[in-house]
Write an enzyme that holds these catalytic residues in place. Sequence first.
Site, PDB file in Angstrom:
ATOM      1  N   ILE A   1       4.091  41.007  20.955  1.00 21.73           N
ATOM      2  CA  ILE A   1       4.671  41.058  19.378  1.00 21.73           C
ATOM      3  C   ILE A   1       4.058  42.439  18.673  1.00 21.73           C
ATOM      4  O   ILE A   1       2.836  42.695  18.963  1.00 21.73           O
ATOM      5  CB  ILE A   1       4.639  40.049  18.670  1.00 21.73           C
ATOM      6  CG1 ILE A   1       5.068  38.968  19.400  1.00 21.73           C
ATOM      7  CG2 ILE A   1       5.384  40.194  17.318  1.00 21.73           C
ATOM      8  CD1 ILE A   1       6.410  38.744  19.789  1.00 21.73           C
ATOM      9  N   PHE A   2       4.643  43.319  18.341  1.00 25.72           N
ATOM     10  CA  PHE A   2       4.196  44.603  17.520  1.00 25.72           C
ATOM     11  C   PHE A   2       4.211  44.369  16.261  1.00 25.72           C
ATOM     12  O   PHE A   2       5.309  44.150  15.348  1.00 25.72           O
ATOM     13  CB  PHE A   2       5.260  45.897  17.638  1.00 25.72           C
ATOM     14  CG  PHE A   2       4.588  47.264  17.045  1.00 25.72           C
ATOM     15  CD1 PHE A   2       3.505  47.795  17.429  1.00 25.72           C
ATOM     16  CD2 PHE A   2       5.008  47.674  16.070  1.00 25.72           C
ATOM     17  CE1 PHE A   2       3.019  48.609  17.086  1.00 25.72           C
ATOM     18  CE2 PHE A   2       4.709  48.737  15.436  1.00 25.72           C
ATOM     19  CZ  PHE A   2       3.420  49.225  15.894  1.00 25.72           C
TER      20      PHE A   2
ATOM     21  N   TYR B   1       2.971  45.160  12.251  1.00 19.23           N
ATOM     22  CA  TYR B   1       2.688  46.442  11.528  1.00 19.23           C
ATOM     23  C   TYR B   1       2.701  46.303   9.980  1.00 19.23           C
ATOM     24  O   TYR B   1       2.331  47.082   9.310  1.00 19.23           O
ATOM     25  CB  TYR B   1       4.112  47.387  11.821  1.00 19.23           C
ATOM     26  CG  TYR B   1       5.327  46.820  11.367  1.00 19.23           C
ATOM     27  CD1 TYR B   1       5.709  47.035  10.023  1.00 19.23           C
ATOM     28  CD2 TYR B   1       6.130  46.110  12.306  1.00 19.23           C
ATOM     29  CE1 TYR B   1       7.058  46.541   9.725  1.00 19.23           C
ATOM     30  CE2 TYR B   1       7.431  45.755  11.903  1.00 19.23           C
ATOM     31  CZ  TYR B   1       7.988  45.814  10.703  1.00 19.23           C
ATOM     32  OH  TYR B   1       9.091  45.361  10.263  1.00 19.23           O
ATOM     33  N   GLY B   2       2.873  44.954   9.537  1.00 19.16           N
ATOM     34  CA  GLY B   2       2.830  44.396   8.330  1.00 19.16           C
ATOM     35  C   GLY B   2       1.930  43.151   8.226  1.00 19.16           C
ATOM     36  O   GLY B   2       0.887  43.204   8.546  1.00 19.16           O
ATOM     37  N   SER B   3       2.412  42.356   7.549  1.00 22.14           N
ATOM     38  CA  SER B   3       1.810  41.044   7.420  1.00 22.14           C
ATOM     39  C   SER B   3       1.348  40.281   8.953  1.00 22.14           C
ATOM     40  O   SER B   3       0.491  39.618   8.575  1.00 22.14           O
ATOM     41  CB  SER B   3       2.828  40.005   6.319  1.00 22.14           C
ATOM     42  OG  SER B   3       3.768  39.641   7.028  1.00 22.14           O
TER      43      SER B   3
ATOM     44  N   GLU C   1      10.602  35.543  10.362  1.00 25.23           N
ATOM     45  CA  GLU C   1      11.255  37.051  10.522  1.00 25.23           C
ATOM     46  C   GLU C   1      12.681  37.110  10.140  1.00 25.23           C
ATOM     47  O   GLU C   1      13.416  37.911   9.705  1.00 25.23           O
ATOM     48  CB  GLU C   1      10.694  37.891  11.432  1.00 25.23           C
ATOM     49  CG  GLU C   1       9.373  37.777  11.736  1.00 25.23           C
ATOM     50  CD  GLU C   1       8.523  38.713  10.632  1.00 25.23           C
ATOM     51  OE1 GLU C   1       9.317  39.280   9.705  1.00 25.23           O
ATOM     52  OE2 GLU C   1       7.319  38.566  10.423  1.00 25.23           O
TER      53      GLU C   1
END
Length: 246
Positions: free
Chosen positions: A66-67, A69-71, A144
């Site tokens: 899993i990429f 980039y935020g939370s 998400e």
Amino acid sequence: MTINKKSSDAIACCGEEILSRELLLSGTFADLIAGEAPTLRLLSDEERRASLASMLAERPEGDVWIFAYGSLIWNPIILSVESRKARIEGWRRSFCLATVSGRGSPDNPGLVLGLDAGGACDGVALRLEEDDVVHELEILWRREMVAEAYVPRWVDLLDEEGARFGSGIAFTMNPLANTYAGGLSREATVQRLATAAGSIGSSADYLFRTRDGLRALDMWDELLEELAVEVEEAQRRLQQLPAADI
């Protein structure tokens, strides 16, 4: 570069998280969003399952990553067996997702991060245990894929030397969603980040935690660093205004 072993703890988290694994497993997160944003169309359970099934049907060979980039960097919630720095190309980190719940309200929509088209993005790759892939992705989809804001897709993950080491799932922005806010001015972006808040926290806290999570990994995002300074200045100005002017 490997960061940690199996854990759902935040990399750089301060205080108890309202958005938790338990909240997602109970199925009440979507109810929370629906209550705060009754006009927002949420995905049904059937649509969410179909989305995940489609992603798994397109799964490349190798491990599932899993990429983040935020939370997901500082509050991943999902269980992973390995974390490492990663870069993806063709997508950039951007405060382009408006939120009227969670970290904003219908009267004062907040902003959270999405991956907008163009550029590149440095973040964290989280590798899932093969036996846990379906279960952990089901939890991730509940988090998400509540609405239609994101388009999940497989992306190539690059290491610090630019070599590909695997395929990861990245949640990219859906530019057709009515929550897409990619055209906001810098002034409007700072204003929303400085003032918006909802049931799971403020947009400013989201910004600061993401910045701090990247800093803790010796990863510096120029946009987030600049926005954090501007948001802090905006908040100081607001605190100095008479209550009647706010």
